[in-house]
Design a protein around this motif. Structure first.
Motif, PDB file in Angstrom:
ATOM      1  N   VAL A  10       0.845  -1.197   0.000  1.00 16.44           N
ATOM      2  CA  VAL A  10       0.000   0.000   0.000  1.00 16.44           C
ATOM      3  C   VAL A  10       0.878   1.243   0.000  1.00 16.44           C
ATOM      4  O   VAL A  10       0.574   2.223  -0.684  1.00 16.44           O
ATOM      5  CB  VAL A  10      -0.980  -0.018   1.197  1.00 16.44           C
ATOM      6  N   GLU A  11       1.974   1.199   0.714  1.00 16.71           N
ATOM      7  CA  GLU A  11       2.885   2.353   0.736  1.00 16.71           C
ATOM      8  C   GLU A  11       3.428   2.637  -0.660  1.00 16.71           C
ATOM      9  O   GLU A  11       3.509   3.786  -1.080  1.00 16.71           O
ATOM     10  CB  GLU A  11       4.020   2.126   1.736  1.00 16.71           C
TER      11      GLU A  11
ATOM     12  N   TYR B 103       1.955   1.903  -3.432  1.00 17.16           N
ATOM     13  CA  TYR B 103       0.811   2.428  -4.196  1.00 17.16           C
ATOM     14  C   TYR B 103       0.664   3.935  -3.966  1.00 17.16           C
ATOM     15  O   TYR B 103       0.497   4.701  -4.905  1.00 17.16           O
ATOM     16  CB  TYR B 103      -0.458   1.684  -3.768  1.00 17.16           C
ATOM     17  N   THR B 104       0.746   4.348  -2.708  1.00  9.78           N
ATOM     18  CA  THR B 104       0.515   5.765  -2.403  1.00  9.78           C
ATOM     19  C   THR B 104       1.621   6.662  -2.948  1.00  9.78           C
ATOM     20  O   THR B 104       1.364   7.829  -3.247  1.00  9.78           O
ATOM     21  CB  THR B 104       0.351   6.011  -0.886  1.00  9.78           C
ATOM     22  N   THR B 105       2.831   6.146  -3.119  1.00  7.97           N
ATOM     23  CA  THR B 105       3.907   6.980  -3.656  1.00  7.97           C
ATOM     24  C   THR B 105       3.651   7.378  -5.103  1.00  7.97           C
ATOM     25  O   THR B 105       4.232   8.347  -5.581  1.00  7.97           O
ATOM     26  CB  THR B 105       5.286   6.280  -3.569  1.00  7.97           C
TER      27      THR B 105
ATOM     28  N   LEU C  25       0.681   8.346  -6.248  1.00 12.42           N
ATOM     29  CA  LEU C  25      -0.501   9.208  -6.329  1.00 12.42           C
ATOM     30  C   LEU C  25      -0.118  10.681  -6.357  1.00 12.42           C
ATOM     31  O   LEU C  25       0.865  11.087  -5.741  1.00 12.42           O
ATOM     32  CB  LEU C  25      -1.412   8.949  -5.122  1.00 12.42           C
TER      33      LEU C  25
ATOM     34  N   SER D 120      -5.030  13.122  -4.728  1.00 11.35           N
ATOM     35  CA  SER D 120      -5.464  11.725  -4.592  1.00 11.35           C
ATOM     36  C   SER D 120      -4.876  11.084  -3.349  1.00 11.35           C
ATOM     37  O   SER D 120      -5.539  10.299  -2.666  1.00 11.35           O
ATOM     38  CB  SER D 120      -5.052  10.921  -5.828  1.00 11.35           C
ATOM     39  N   LYS D 121      -3.635  11.425  -3.040  1.00 13.49           N
ATOM     40  CA  LYS D 121      -2.994  10.897  -1.835  1.00 13.49           C
ATOM     41  C   LYS D 121      -3.759  11.346  -0.587  1.00 13.49           C
ATOM     42  O   LYS D 121      -3.981  10.563   0.337  1.00 13.49           O
ATOM     43  CB  LYS D 121      -1.544  11.366  -1.754  1.00 13.49           C
TER      44      LYS D 121
ATOM     45  N   PHE E 263      -7.073   9.397  -0.445  1.00 12.82           N
ATOM     46  CA  PHE E 263      -6.796   8.032  -0.008  1.00 12.82           C
ATOM     47  C   PHE E 263      -6.489   7.989   1.483  1.00 12.82           C
ATOM     48  O   PHE E 263      -6.983   7.124   2.205  1.00 12.82           O
ATOM     49  CB  PHE E 263      -5.640   7.422  -0.801  1.00 12.82           C
ATOM     50  N   GLN E 264      -5.699   8.927   1.958  1.00  9.87           N
ATOM     51  CA  GLN E 264      -5.336   8.958   3.376  1.00  9.87           C
ATOM     52  C   GLN E 264      -6.565   9.160   4.258  1.00  9.87           C
ATOM     53  O   GLN E 264      -6.696   8.534   5.308  1.00  9.87           O
ATOM     54  CB  GLN E 264      -4.284  10.038   3.655  1.00  9.87           C
TER      55      GLN E 264
ATOM     56  N   ARG F  84      -8.382   5.897   4.283  1.00 10.35           N
ATOM     57  CA  ARG F  84      -7.588   4.960   5.088  1.00 10.35           C
ATOM     58  C   ARG F  84      -7.816   5.196   6.582  1.00 10.35           C
ATOM     59  O   ARG F  84      -8.012   4.252   7.351  1.00 10.35           O
ATOM     60  CB  ARG F  84      -6.130   5.188   4.722  1.00 10.35           C
TER      61      ARG F  84
ATOM     62  N   TYR G  25     -12.347   7.971  -8.302  1.00 10.27           N
ATOM     63  CA  TYR G  25     -11.929   7.068  -7.234  1.00 10.27           C
ATOM     64  C   TYR G  25     -12.888   5.888  -7.249  1.00 10.27           C
ATOM     65  O   TYR G  25     -14.070   6.047  -7.505  1.00 10.27           O
ATOM     66  CB  TYR G  25     -11.993   7.752  -5.865  1.00 10.27           C
TER      67      TYR G  25
END
Length: 95
Positions: free
Chosen positions: A10-11, A13-15, A17, A21-22, A25-26, A29, A66
């Motif tokens: 997942v980490e 994946y977030t890099t 974004l 979007s990050k 997502f956060q 999460r 999303y």
């Protein structure tokens, strides 16, 4: 043509974004972790997934939207409350 790189965490994946979007997502999460503190995260079907006694929900960032993909059992459970929304019919395959 080379095969796209598989996301392993997942980490990772977030890099990939963009900042907006990050942030979205956060926020999602944090909400999931607040509601189900015992959940864990993993990549499933190339998307972040939140798991507690099985997959609860998948979340993905696409080019123009999303995506929130609850487990089919949740769609079945909330069928009446979701009647005014477009949902997957795939839950029938899980019965």
């Amino acid at each position: 043509m080379p095969e796209p790189k598989k996301i392993k965490s997942v980490e990772e994946y977030t890099t990939q974004l963009d900042p907006e979007s990050k942030q979205v997502f956060q926020q999602f999460r944090e909400l999931v972790k607040k509601l189900v503190p015992e959940c864990s995260e993993k990549i499933s079907y190339g998307m972040p997934a939140f798991e507690y006694k099985g997959i609860l929900v998948w979340f993905a960032v696409w080019k123009s939207h999303y995506g929130l993909y609850p487990h089919p059992a949740a769609i079945k459970h909330f069928t009446e409350r979701l009647k005014n929304y477009q949902t997957s019919k795939g839950y029938r395959d899980w019965e």
